[in-house]
Design an enzyme around this catalytic site. Structure first.
Site, PDB file in Angstrom:
ATOM      1  N   CYS A   1      45.698  27.548  62.072  1.00  0.00           N
ATOM      2  CA  CYS A   1      45.106  27.731  63.405  1.00  0.00           C
ATOM      3  C   CYS A   1      46.025  28.501  64.346  1.00  0.00           C
ATOM      4  CB  CYS A   1      44.771  26.370  64.001  1.00  0.00           C
ATOM      5  SG  CYS A   1      44.071  26.461  65.664  1.00  0.00           S
TER       6      CYS A   1
ATOM      7  N   ALA B   1      39.314  22.876  63.929  1.00  0.00           N
ATOM      8  CA  ALA B   1      40.595  22.356  64.393  1.00  0.00           C
ATOM      9  C   ALA B   1      40.421  21.095  65.237  1.00  0.00           C
ATOM     10  CB  ALA B   1      41.336  23.431  65.192  1.00  0.00           C
ATOM     11  N   HIS B   2      39.417  21.088  66.114  1.00  0.00           N
ATOM     12  CA  HIS B   2      39.258  19.937  67.008  1.00  0.00           C
ATOM     13  C   HIS B   2      38.740  18.714  66.260  1.00  0.00           C
ATOM     14  CE1 HIS B   2      35.910  22.832  67.363  1.00  0.00           C
ATOM     15  NE2 HIS B   2      35.109  21.789  67.383  1.00  0.00           N
TER      16      HIS B   2
ATOM     17  N   HIS C   1      26.356  25.578  92.472  1.00  0.00           N
ATOM     18  CA  HIS C   1      25.652  26.873  92.548  1.00  0.00           C
ATOM     19  C   HIS C   1      26.541  27.879  93.281  1.00  0.00           C
ATOM     20  CE1 HIS C   1      22.396  29.766  93.091  1.00  0.00           C
ATOM     21  NE2 HIS C   1      22.793  29.875  94.362  1.00  0.00           N
TER      22      HIS C   1
ATOM     23  N   GLY D   1      52.167  24.580  63.307  1.00  0.00           N
ATOM     24  CA  GLY D   1      50.855  24.967  63.821  1.00  0.00           C
ATOM     25  C   GLY D   1      49.820  25.302  62.777  1.00  0.00           C
TER      26      GLY D   1
ATOM     27  N   LEU E   1      32.114  37.496  61.567  1.00  0.00           N
ATOM     28  CA  LEU E   1      31.506  38.106  62.756  1.00  0.00           C
ATOM     29  C   LEU E   1      32.497  38.202  63.912  1.00  0.00           C
ATOM     30  CD1 LEU E   1      27.918  36.584  62.628  1.00  0.00           C
ATOM     31  CD2 LEU E   1      28.608  38.936  62.172  1.00  0.00           C
TER      32      LEU E   1
ATOM     33  N   ARG F   1      55.439  26.314  56.007  1.00  0.00           N
ATOM     34  CA  ARG F   1      55.698  27.554  56.724  1.00  0.00           C
ATOM     35  C   ARG F   1      57.026  27.481  57.474  1.00  0.00           C
ATOM     36  NH1 ARG F   1      49.978  27.637  57.646  1.00  0.00           N
ATOM     37  NH2 ARG F   1      49.065  29.617  56.977  1.00  0.00           N
TER      38      ARG F   1
END
Length: 466
Positions: free
Chosen positions: A41, A321-322, A445, A38, A186, A34
Protein backbone atom coordinates in the site's frame (compact mmCIF):
# COMPACT_ATOMS: atom_id res chain seq x y z
CA UNK A 1 13.92 -13.02 22.16
CA UNK A 2 10.42 -13.51 23.56
CA UNK A 3 7.36 -11.41 22.75
CA UNK A 4 3.66 -11.47 23.39
CA UNK A 5 3.05 -10.88 19.68
CA UNK A 6 5.01 -11.02 16.45
CA UNK A 7 3.42 -9.61 13.30
CA UNK A 8 4.86 -10.76 9.97
CA UNK A 9 4.32 -7.95 7.46
CA UNK A 10 3.99 -4.20 8.03
CA UNK A 11 1.35 -3.25 5.50
CA UNK A 12 -1.80 -1.48 6.73
CA UNK A 13 -3.10 -4.59 8.48
CA UNK A 14 0.20 -5.56 10.05
CA UNK A 15 1.42 -2.20 11.29
CA UNK A 16 -1.99 -1.21 12.65
CA UNK A 17 -2.31 -4.56 14.45
CA UNK A 18 1.14 -4.09 15.99
CA UNK A 19 0.43 -0.55 17.14
CA UNK A 20 -2.93 -1.44 18.68
CA UNK A 21 -1.38 -4.45 20.42
CA UNK A 22 1.37 -2.26 21.87
CA UNK A 23 -1.23 0.25 23.05
CA UNK A 24 -2.95 -2.60 24.88
CA UNK A 25 0.24 -3.53 26.69
CA UNK A 26 1.52 -6.44 24.61
CA UNK A 27 5.27 -6.69 24.00
CA UNK A 28 5.26 -6.56 20.22
CA UNK A 29 7.65 -7.05 17.32
CA UNK A 30 7.23 -6.83 13.56
CA UNK A 31 9.06 -8.61 10.76
CA UNK A 32 9.36 -6.91 7.35
CA UNK A 33 11.01 -8.32 4.23
CA UNK A 34 11.24 -4.92 2.51
CA UNK A 35 13.78 -2.27 3.40
CA UNK A 36 10.90 0.03 4.34
CA UNK A 37 7.64 -0.34 6.27
CA UNK A 38 4.14 0.03 4.87
CA UNK A 39 3.83 -2.98 2.58
CA UNK A 40 2.42 -2.80 -0.92
CA UNK A 41 0.00 0.00 0.00
CA UNK A 42 2.50 2.62 1.08
CA UNK A 43 5.40 1.61 -1.16
CA UNK A 44 4.00 0.46 -4.52
CA UNK A 45 0.21 0.64 -4.22
CA UNK A 46 -2.35 2.96 -2.66
CA UNK A 47 -0.13 5.90 -1.80
CA UNK A 48 2.02 6.30 -4.96
CA UNK A 49 -0.94 5.62 -7.25
CA UNK A 50 -3.04 8.28 -5.53
CA UNK A 51 -0.19 10.77 -5.85
CA UNK A 52 -0.07 10.19 -9.62
CA UNK A 53 -3.85 10.22 -9.90
CA UNK A 54 -3.99 13.57 -8.11
CA UNK A 55 -1.16 15.12 -10.11
CA UNK A 56 -2.44 13.85 -13.47
CA UNK A 57 -5.95 15.04 -12.69
CA UNK A 58 -4.66 18.54 -11.98
CA UNK A 59 -2.64 18.40 -15.20
CA UNK A 60 -5.75 17.53 -17.18
CA UNK A 61 -7.84 20.12 -15.36
CA UNK A 62 -5.28 22.83 -16.14
CA UNK A 63 -5.33 21.89 -19.81
CA UNK A 64 -9.07 21.51 -20.29
CA UNK A 65 -11.05 23.15 -17.48
CA UNK A 66 -9.18 26.16 -16.20
CA UNK A 67 -10.05 28.23 -19.27
CA UNK A 68 -13.77 27.76 -18.64
CA UNK A 69 -13.29 29.38 -15.25
CA UNK A 70 -11.34 32.35 -16.55
CA UNK A 71 -7.91 30.99 -15.62
CA UNK A 72 -5.39 31.31 -18.42
CA UNK A 73 -2.54 28.81 -18.54
CA UNK A 74 0.14 29.21 -21.20
CA UNK A 75 2.68 26.62 -22.30
CA UNK A 76 1.34 23.81 -20.18
CA UNK A 77 3.94 21.06 -20.15
CA UNK A 78 4.60 17.81 -18.36
CA UNK A 79 7.74 17.26 -16.32
CA UNK A 80 7.38 13.52 -15.70
CA UNK A 81 10.57 13.27 -13.68
CA UNK A 82 9.36 15.96 -11.29
CA UNK A 83 5.95 14.27 -11.05
CA UNK A 84 7.61 10.99 -10.14
CA UNK A 85 9.70 12.79 -7.53
CA UNK A 86 6.49 14.25 -6.08
CA UNK A 87 5.09 10.70 -5.87
CA UNK A 88 8.26 9.38 -4.21
CA UNK A 89 8.25 12.17 -1.62
CA UNK A 90 4.72 11.19 -0.64
CA UNK A 91 5.74 7.56 -0.27
CA UNK A 92 8.79 8.46 1.83
CA UNK A 93 6.75 10.65 4.15
CA UNK A 94 4.21 7.91 4.83
CA UNK A 95 6.85 5.23 5.29
CA UNK A 96 8.74 7.40 7.77
CA UNK A 97 5.47 7.96 9.58
CA UNK A 98 5.09 4.22 10.23
CA UNK A 99 8.69 4.04 11.45
CA UNK A 100 7.98 6.91 13.88
CA UNK A 101 4.84 5.17 15.18
CA UNK A 102 6.74 1.93 15.80
CA UNK A 103 9.34 3.79 17.83
CA UNK A 104 6.71 5.79 19.68
CA UNK A 105 4.91 2.59 20.70
CA UNK A 106 8.16 0.74 21.56
CA UNK A 107 7.67 -1.92 18.91
CA UNK A 108 10.79 -3.87 17.97
CA UNK A 109 11.45 -4.16 14.24
CA UNK A 110 13.29 -6.90 12.34
CA UNK A 111 14.09 -6.70 8.63
CA UNK A 112 14.25 -9.93 6.65
CA UNK A 113 12.10 -12.81 5.44
CA UNK A 114 9.98 -14.27 8.21
CA UNK A 115 9.23 -17.98 8.45
CA UNK A 116 7.25 -19.74 11.16
CA UNK A 117 9.46 -22.68 12.09
CA UNK A 118 7.42 -24.06 14.96
CA UNK A 119 4.85 -23.19 17.61
CA UNK A 120 5.62 -19.67 18.80
CA UNK A 121 8.83 -19.40 16.78
CA UNK A 122 9.65 -17.10 13.85
CA UNK A 123 12.93 -17.32 11.98
CA UNK A 124 14.03 -14.03 10.40
CA UNK A 125 16.56 -14.36 7.61
CA UNK A 126 18.19 -11.07 6.71
CA UNK A 127 20.71 -10.02 4.10
CA UNK A 128 23.48 -12.51 3.52
CA UNK A 129 21.32 -15.32 4.86
CA UNK A 130 22.00 -14.51 8.50
CA UNK A 131 19.13 -15.83 10.60
CA UNK A 132 17.79 -15.28 14.09
CA UNK A 133 14.86 -16.86 15.87
CA UNK A 134 12.21 -14.90 17.75
CA UNK A 135 9.65 -16.37 20.13
CA UNK A 136 6.12 -15.20 20.84
CA UNK A 137 2.87 -16.35 22.40
CA UNK A 138 1.00 -15.26 19.26
CA UNK A 139 2.05 -14.86 15.62
CA UNK A 140 0.05 -12.87 13.09
CA UNK A 141 0.36 -13.45 9.34
CA UNK A 142 -0.19 -10.08 7.66
CA UNK A 143 1.86 -10.58 4.51
CA UNK A 144 -0.67 -9.11 2.09
CA UNK A 145 -0.95 -10.00 -1.57
CA UNK A 146 1.00 -10.12 -4.82
CA UNK A 147 0.04 -9.35 -8.41
CA UNK A 148 -1.72 -12.14 -10.29
CA UNK A 149 0.11 -13.27 -13.41
CA UNK A 150 -0.99 -14.48 -16.84
CA UNK A 151 0.45 -17.75 -18.01
CA UNK A 152 2.91 -17.27 -20.86
CA UNK A 153 3.26 -13.50 -20.35
CA UNK A 154 6.43 -12.58 -18.50
CA UNK A 155 6.40 -9.32 -16.53
CA UNK A 156 9.74 -7.51 -16.86
CA UNK A 157 8.52 -4.24 -15.24
CA UNK A 158 9.86 -2.33 -18.24
CA UNK A 159 7.59 -2.93 -21.20
CA UNK A 160 5.34 -5.63 -19.77
CA UNK A 161 4.54 -4.30 -16.33
CA UNK A 162 2.48 -4.95 -13.25
CA UNK A 163 1.06 -2.10 -11.21
CA UNK A 164 4.55 -1.70 -9.72
CA UNK A 165 6.19 -0.91 -13.05
CA UNK A 166 3.25 1.19 -14.19
CA UNK A 167 3.91 3.56 -11.28
CA UNK A 168 7.43 4.33 -12.47
CA UNK A 169 7.46 4.44 -16.27
CA UNK A 170 10.33 6.66 -17.49
CA UNK A 171 8.25 8.17 -20.31
CA UNK A 172 4.62 8.45 -21.35
CA UNK A 173 3.93 5.51 -23.67
CA UNK A 174 2.38 6.26 -27.00
CA UNK A 175 0.02 3.32 -26.56
CA UNK A 176 -0.67 1.59 -23.23
CA UNK A 177 -2.64 -1.65 -23.37
CA UNK A 178 -4.19 -2.66 -20.04
CA UNK A 179 -5.18 -6.26 -19.41
CA UNK A 180 -8.08 -6.15 -16.98
CA UNK A 181 -10.79 -3.53 -16.47
CA UNK A 182 -10.72 -3.70 -12.69
CA UNK A 183 -9.90 -0.98 -10.19
CA UNK A 184 -6.11 -0.99 -10.55
CA UNK A 185 -6.13 -1.19 -14.34
CA UNK A 186 -8.57 1.70 -14.72
CA UNK A 187 -6.83 3.88 -12.15
CA UNK A 188 -3.40 3.50 -13.73
CA UNK A 189 -4.85 3.60 -17.22
CA UNK A 190 -6.48 6.92 -16.29
CA UNK A 191 -3.15 8.33 -15.09
CA UNK A 192 -1.32 7.65 -18.35
CA UNK A 193 -4.29 8.63 -20.53
CA UNK A 194 -4.35 12.04 -18.85
CA UNK A 195 -0.63 12.43 -19.44
CA UNK A 196 -0.99 11.77 -23.15
CA UNK A 197 -1.06 8.01 -23.79
CA UNK A 198 -3.56 6.21 -25.98
CA UNK A 199 -5.12 3.62 -23.67
CA UNK A 200 -6.83 0.36 -24.64
CA UNK A 201 -8.35 -1.87 -21.97
CA UNK A 202 -8.92 -5.57 -22.68
CA UNK A 203 -11.40 -7.26 -20.35
CA UNK A 204 -12.48 -10.93 -20.34
CA UNK A 205 -15.95 -10.10 -18.98
CA UNK A 206 -18.62 -8.04 -20.74
CA UNK A 207 -18.13 -4.83 -18.73
CA UNK A 208 -15.72 -2.76 -16.70
CA UNK A 209 -15.39 -2.92 -12.90
CA UNK A 210 -16.92 -6.35 -12.29
CA UNK A 211 -18.61 -6.72 -8.93
CA UNK A 212 -19.88 -3.16 -8.66
CA UNK A 213 -23.51 -2.13 -9.05
CA UNK A 214 -24.50 -2.63 -12.69
CA UNK A 215 -25.89 0.86 -13.18
CA UNK A 216 -22.73 2.41 -11.76
CA UNK A 217 -20.54 0.19 -13.96
CA UNK A 218 -22.36 1.19 -17.13
CA UNK A 219 -22.24 4.90 -16.32
CA UNK A 220 -18.55 4.67 -15.40
CA UNK A 221 -17.64 2.92 -18.63
CA UNK A 222 -19.47 5.54 -20.69
CA UNK A 223 -17.54 8.28 -18.92
CA UNK A 224 -14.20 6.50 -19.40
CA UNK A 225 -14.95 6.08 -23.11
CA UNK A 226 -15.87 9.76 -23.31
CA UNK A 227 -12.45 10.54 -21.81
CA UNK A 228 -10.76 8.57 -24.59
CA UNK A 229 -10.20 5.09 -23.14
CA UNK A 230 -10.99 2.27 -25.58
CA UNK A 231 -12.49 -0.96 -24.27
CA UNK A 232 -12.31 -4.39 -25.83
CA UNK A 233 -14.78 -6.41 -23.77
CA UNK A 234 -15.45 -10.15 -23.77
CA UNK A 235 -11.87 -10.47 -24.96
CA UNK A 236 -8.64 -12.04 -23.75
CA UNK A 237 -4.93 -11.56 -24.34
CA UNK A 238 -3.34 -14.86 -25.36
CA UNK A 239 0.23 -13.73 -26.08
CA UNK A 240 2.56 -10.73 -26.11
CA UNK A 241 5.42 -10.71 -28.61
CA UNK A 242 8.25 -8.57 -27.20
CA UNK A 243 10.83 -9.32 -29.89
CA UNK A 244 10.40 -6.04 -31.79
CA UNK A 245 10.60 -2.36 -30.95
CA UNK A 246 6.89 -2.38 -30.19
CA UNK A 247 4.94 -5.06 -28.39
CA UNK A 248 2.51 -7.12 -30.45
CA UNK A 249 -0.44 -8.20 -28.36
CA UNK A 250 -2.62 -11.07 -29.53
CA UNK A 251 -6.25 -10.47 -28.56
CA UNK A 252 -9.07 -12.97 -29.06
CA UNK A 253 -12.72 -13.08 -28.12
CA UNK A 254 -13.32 -14.63 -24.71
CA UNK A 255 -14.77 -17.75 -26.33
CA UNK A 256 -11.76 -18.09 -28.61
CA UNK A 257 -11.20 -17.29 -32.26
CA UNK A 258 -11.41 -13.98 -34.16
CA UNK A 259 -7.88 -12.96 -33.14
CA UNK A 260 -6.29 -9.61 -33.83
CA UNK A 261 -2.84 -8.19 -33.19
CA UNK A 262 -2.55 -4.83 -31.43
CA UNK A 263 0.71 -2.91 -31.22
CA UNK A 264 1.55 -1.22 -27.92
CA UNK A 265 4.53 0.37 -26.23
CA UNK A 266 3.66 -0.87 -22.74
CA UNK A 267 1.36 -3.65 -21.56
CA UNK A 268 -0.01 -3.46 -18.02
CA UNK A 269 -1.06 -6.83 -16.59
CA UNK A 270 -3.78 -6.00 -14.09
CA UNK A 271 -5.96 -9.07 -13.57
CA UNK A 272 -6.13 -8.98 -9.78
CA UNK A 273 -4.05 -10.02 -6.80
CA UNK A 274 -3.32 -13.26 -4.98
CA UNK A 275 -2.54 -13.86 -1.28
CA UNK A 276 1.15 -13.86 -0.45
CA UNK A 277 2.00 -16.90 1.67
CA UNK A 278 5.19 -18.09 -0.02
CA UNK A 279 8.06 -19.05 2.28
CA UNK A 280 6.09 -18.71 5.52
CA UNK A 281 6.29 -22.42 6.35
CA UNK A 282 2.51 -22.80 6.44
CA UNK A 283 2.42 -26.16 4.65
CA UNK A 284 4.96 -27.67 7.03
CA UNK A 285 2.99 -26.38 10.02
CA UNK A 286 -0.29 -27.71 8.67
CA UNK A 287 -1.99 -24.32 8.40
CA UNK A 288 -5.06 -24.80 6.22
CA UNK A 289 -5.54 -22.80 3.02
CA UNK A 290 -8.63 -22.57 0.82
CA UNK A 291 -8.84 -23.32 -2.90
CA UNK A 292 -7.60 -19.79 -3.73
CA UNK A 293 -4.57 -20.05 -1.49
CA UNK A 294 -6.01 -17.90 1.30
CA UNK A 295 -5.41 -18.72 4.95
CA UNK A 296 -8.54 -20.14 6.55
CA UNK A 297 -9.46 -18.43 9.83
CA UNK A 298 -12.42 -18.45 12.19
CA UNK A 299 -14.43 -15.42 13.37
CA UNK A 300 -11.54 -14.49 15.67
CA UNK A 301 -8.87 -14.63 12.89
CA UNK A 302 -7.38 -17.82 14.36
CA UNK A 303 -6.01 -20.47 12.03
CA UNK A 304 -6.35 -24.18 12.75
CA UNK A 305 -2.88 -24.10 14.37
CA UNK A 306 -2.96 -22.67 17.92
CA UNK A 307 -1.11 -19.40 18.34
CA UNK A 308 -1.14 -18.50 14.63
CA UNK A 309 -3.54 -15.83 13.34
CA UNK A 310 -4.07 -14.11 9.99
CA UNK A 311 -5.57 -10.85 8.71
CA UNK A 312 -5.81 -8.75 5.55
CA UNK A 313 -5.30 -9.89 1.99
CA UNK A 314 -4.15 -13.38 3.01
CA UNK A 315 -7.66 -14.26 4.26
CA UNK A 316 -11.07 -14.15 2.59
CA UNK A 317 -12.79 -10.85 1.85
CA UNK A 318 -12.06 -7.77 -0.21
CA UNK A 319 -8.37 -6.97 -0.65
CA UNK A 320 -8.62 -3.46 0.78
CA UNK A 321 -6.17 -1.67 3.06
CA UNK A 322 -8.88 -0.35 5.38
CA UNK A 323 -10.43 -3.81 5.74
CA UNK A 324 -7.01 -5.10 6.82
CA UNK A 325 -6.60 -2.20 9.26
CA UNK A 326 -9.92 -2.91 10.95
CA UNK A 327 -9.03 -6.59 11.20
CA UNK A 328 -5.69 -5.66 12.74
CA UNK A 329 -7.38 -3.59 15.45
CA UNK A 330 -10.01 -6.26 16.08
CA UNK A 331 -7.43 -9.04 16.42
CA UNK A 332 -5.22 -7.06 18.80
CA UNK A 333 -8.25 -6.44 21.01
CA UNK A 334 -9.29 -10.11 20.83
CA UNK A 335 -5.81 -11.15 21.98
CA UNK A 336 -6.26 -9.23 25.24
CA UNK A 337 -9.79 -10.48 25.85
CA UNK A 338 -11.72 -7.57 24.40
CA UNK A 339 -14.58 -7.84 21.89
CA UNK A 340 -12.80 -6.93 18.66
CA UNK A 341 -15.19 -6.92 15.72
CA UNK A 342 -15.40 -5.96 12.03
CA UNK A 343 -18.73 -5.29 10.30
CA UNK A 344 -18.17 -6.74 6.85
CA UNK A 345 -21.50 -5.35 5.65
CA UNK A 346 -20.13 -1.81 5.99
CA UNK A 347 -16.76 -1.92 4.21
CA UNK A 348 -16.51 0.93 1.67
CA UNK A 349 -14.81 0.46 -1.68
CA UNK A 350 -13.43 3.33 -3.78
CA UNK A 351 -12.18 3.59 -7.36
CA UNK A 352 -9.99 6.71 -7.60
CA UNK A 353 -10.60 7.50 -11.24
CA UNK A 354 -12.33 10.67 -12.36
CA UNK A 355 -15.07 10.83 -11.45
CA UNK A 356 -14.46 8.71 -8.39
CA UNK A 357 -16.65 5.69 -7.71
CA UNK A 358 -17.49 4.71 -4.14
CA UNK A 359 -19.77 1.99 -2.83
CA UNK A 360 -20.77 0.38 0.43
CA UNK A 361 -23.21 -2.44 1.10
CA UNK A 362 -25.27 -4.43 -1.36
CA UNK A 363 -25.78 -3.94 -5.08
CA UNK A 364 -29.13 -4.33 -6.80
CA UNK A 365 -27.85 -7.51 -8.43
CA UNK A 366 -26.98 -9.05 -5.06
CA UNK A 367 -30.36 -8.17 -3.56
CA UNK A 368 -32.24 -9.59 -6.55
CA UNK A 369 -30.26 -12.82 -6.27
CA UNK A 370 -31.11 -13.01 -2.56
CA UNK A 371 -34.78 -12.16 -3.29
CA UNK A 372 -34.75 -9.19 -0.94
CA UNK A 373 -37.43 -6.57 -1.60
CA UNK A 374 -35.94 -3.10 -1.86
CA UNK A 375 -36.56 0.49 -2.91
CA UNK A 376 -34.15 2.76 -4.78
CA UNK A 377 -33.57 6.50 -4.66
CA UNK A 378 -31.28 8.29 -7.13
CA UNK A 379 -30.14 11.85 -7.53
CA UNK A 380 -28.00 13.24 -10.38
CA UNK A 381 -25.25 15.78 -9.84
CA UNK A 382 -26.62 17.82 -12.73
CA UNK A 383 -29.21 18.94 -10.15
CA UNK A 384 -26.71 19.75 -7.40
CA UNK A 385 -25.86 23.43 -7.03
CA UNK A 386 -22.25 22.98 -5.92
CA UNK A 387 -21.54 20.48 -8.69
CA UNK A 388 -22.89 22.93 -11.26
CA UNK A 389 -20.60 25.78 -10.25
CA UNK A 390 -17.65 23.39 -9.89
CA UNK A 391 -18.23 21.96 -13.39
CA UNK A 392 -18.41 18.48 -11.84
CA UNK A 393 -21.94 17.41 -12.78
CA UNK A 394 -21.12 13.91 -14.02
CA UNK A 395 -22.52 11.02 -12.01
CA UNK A 396 -25.20 10.34 -9.41
CA UNK A 397 -25.96 9.01 -5.94
CA UNK A 398 -27.92 5.80 -5.59
CA UNK A 399 -29.34 4.57 -2.28
CA UNK A 400 -30.94 1.16 -1.81
CA UNK A 401 -33.23 0.57 1.17
CA UNK A 402 -35.09 -2.42 2.55
CA UNK A 403 -38.68 -2.21 1.33
CA UNK A 404 -40.09 -3.26 4.70
CA UNK A 405 -37.83 -1.61 7.26
CA UNK A 406 -36.40 1.35 5.26
CA UNK A 407 -32.94 0.34 6.52
CA UNK A 408 -30.06 1.37 4.25
CA UNK A 409 -28.76 -1.71 2.42
CA UNK A 410 -26.36 -0.10 -0.04
CA UNK A 411 -25.09 3.26 -1.26
CA UNK A 412 -23.35 3.81 -4.60
CA UNK A 413 -21.79 7.05 -5.79
CA UNK A 414 -20.09 8.10 -8.99
CA UNK A 415 -18.98 11.70 -8.73
CA UNK A 416 -16.18 14.05 -7.81
CA UNK A 417 -14.93 13.34 -4.26
CA UNK A 418 -16.98 10.15 -3.91
CA UNK A 419 -14.20 8.59 -1.83
CA UNK A 420 -14.77 11.12 0.94
CA UNK A 421 -18.54 11.25 0.57
CA UNK A 422 -18.98 7.50 1.09
CA UNK A 423 -18.00 7.90 4.75
CA UNK A 424 -21.41 9.34 5.58
CA UNK A 425 -23.14 6.32 4.09
CA UNK A 426 -20.78 3.91 5.86
CA UNK A 427 -21.45 5.49 9.24
CA UNK A 428 -25.19 5.40 8.56
CA UNK A 429 -25.01 1.68 7.78
CA UNK A 430 -22.77 0.97 10.78
CA UNK A 431 -25.44 2.42 13.04
CA UNK A 432 -28.29 0.67 11.22
CA UNK A 433 -29.77 3.91 9.92
CA UNK A 434 -32.91 4.12 7.85
CA UNK A 435 -33.13 6.16 4.67
CA UNK A 436 -35.45 8.47 6.57
CA UNK A 437 -32.62 9.15 9.05
CA UNK A 438 -30.40 10.42 6.22
CA UNK A 439 -33.24 12.35 4.59
CA UNK A 440 -33.99 14.23 7.81
CA UNK A 441 -30.36 15.02 8.63
CA UNK A 442 -29.45 18.62 7.84
CA UNK A 443 -26.71 18.87 5.20
CA UNK A 444 -24.69 22.03 4.63
CA UNK A 445 -25.44 24.07 1.49
CA UNK A 446 -23.98 24.30 -1.05
CA UNK A 447 -22.13 20.96 -0.90
CA UNK A 448 -21.90 17.79 -2.92
CA UNK A 449 -23.18 15.64 0.01
CA UNK A 450 -26.55 17.34 -0.36
CA UNK A 451 -27.02 14.87 -3.22
CA UNK A 452 -26.86 12.02 -0.69
CA UNK A 453 -29.73 13.58 1.24
CA UNK A 454 -31.71 14.13 -1.96
CA UNK A 455 -31.17 10.49 -3.00
CA UNK A 456 -32.46 9.41 0.41
CA UNK A 457 -35.51 11.60 -0.08
CA UNK A 458 -35.95 10.15 -3.56
CA UNK A 459 -36.46 6.67 -2.08
CA UNK A 460 -39.83 8.01 -0.87
CA UNK A 461 -40.28 9.99 -4.11
CA UNK A 462 -39.96 13.34 -2.36
CA UNK A 463 -36.65 14.75 -3.63
CA UNK A 464 -36.83 18.54 -3.71
CA UNK A 465 -34.42 19.50 -6.50
CA UNK A 466 -35.34 16.88 -9.09
Amino acid sequence: MAYDLIVIGTGPGGYVCAIRAAQLGLKTAVVEKRATFGGTCLNIGCIPSKALLHASELFEEAGHTFGKMGIGVSELKLDLRAMMAFKDQGVEGNVRGVDFLFKKNKIDTFFGSGRIVGPGKVEVKGEGGKAQTLEAKSIVIATGSDVARLKGIDIDEKRIVSSTGALSLPAVPQHLLVIGAGVIGLELGSVWRRLGAQVTVVEFLDGALPGLDGEVRRQAQRLFEKQGITFKLSSKVTAVDASGKRLKVNVETAKGGDAESIEADVVLVSIGRVPYTEGLGLKELGVKLDERGRVIVDHYYATNVPGIWAIGDVIAGPMLAHKAEDEGVALAEILVGQAGHVNYDAIPNVVYTYPEIATVGKTEEELKAARVAYNVGKFPFTANGRAKVNLTTEGFVKIIADAKTDRVLGVHLICADAGNMIAEATIAMEFGASVEDIARTCHAHPTLPEAVKEAAMAVAKRAIHM
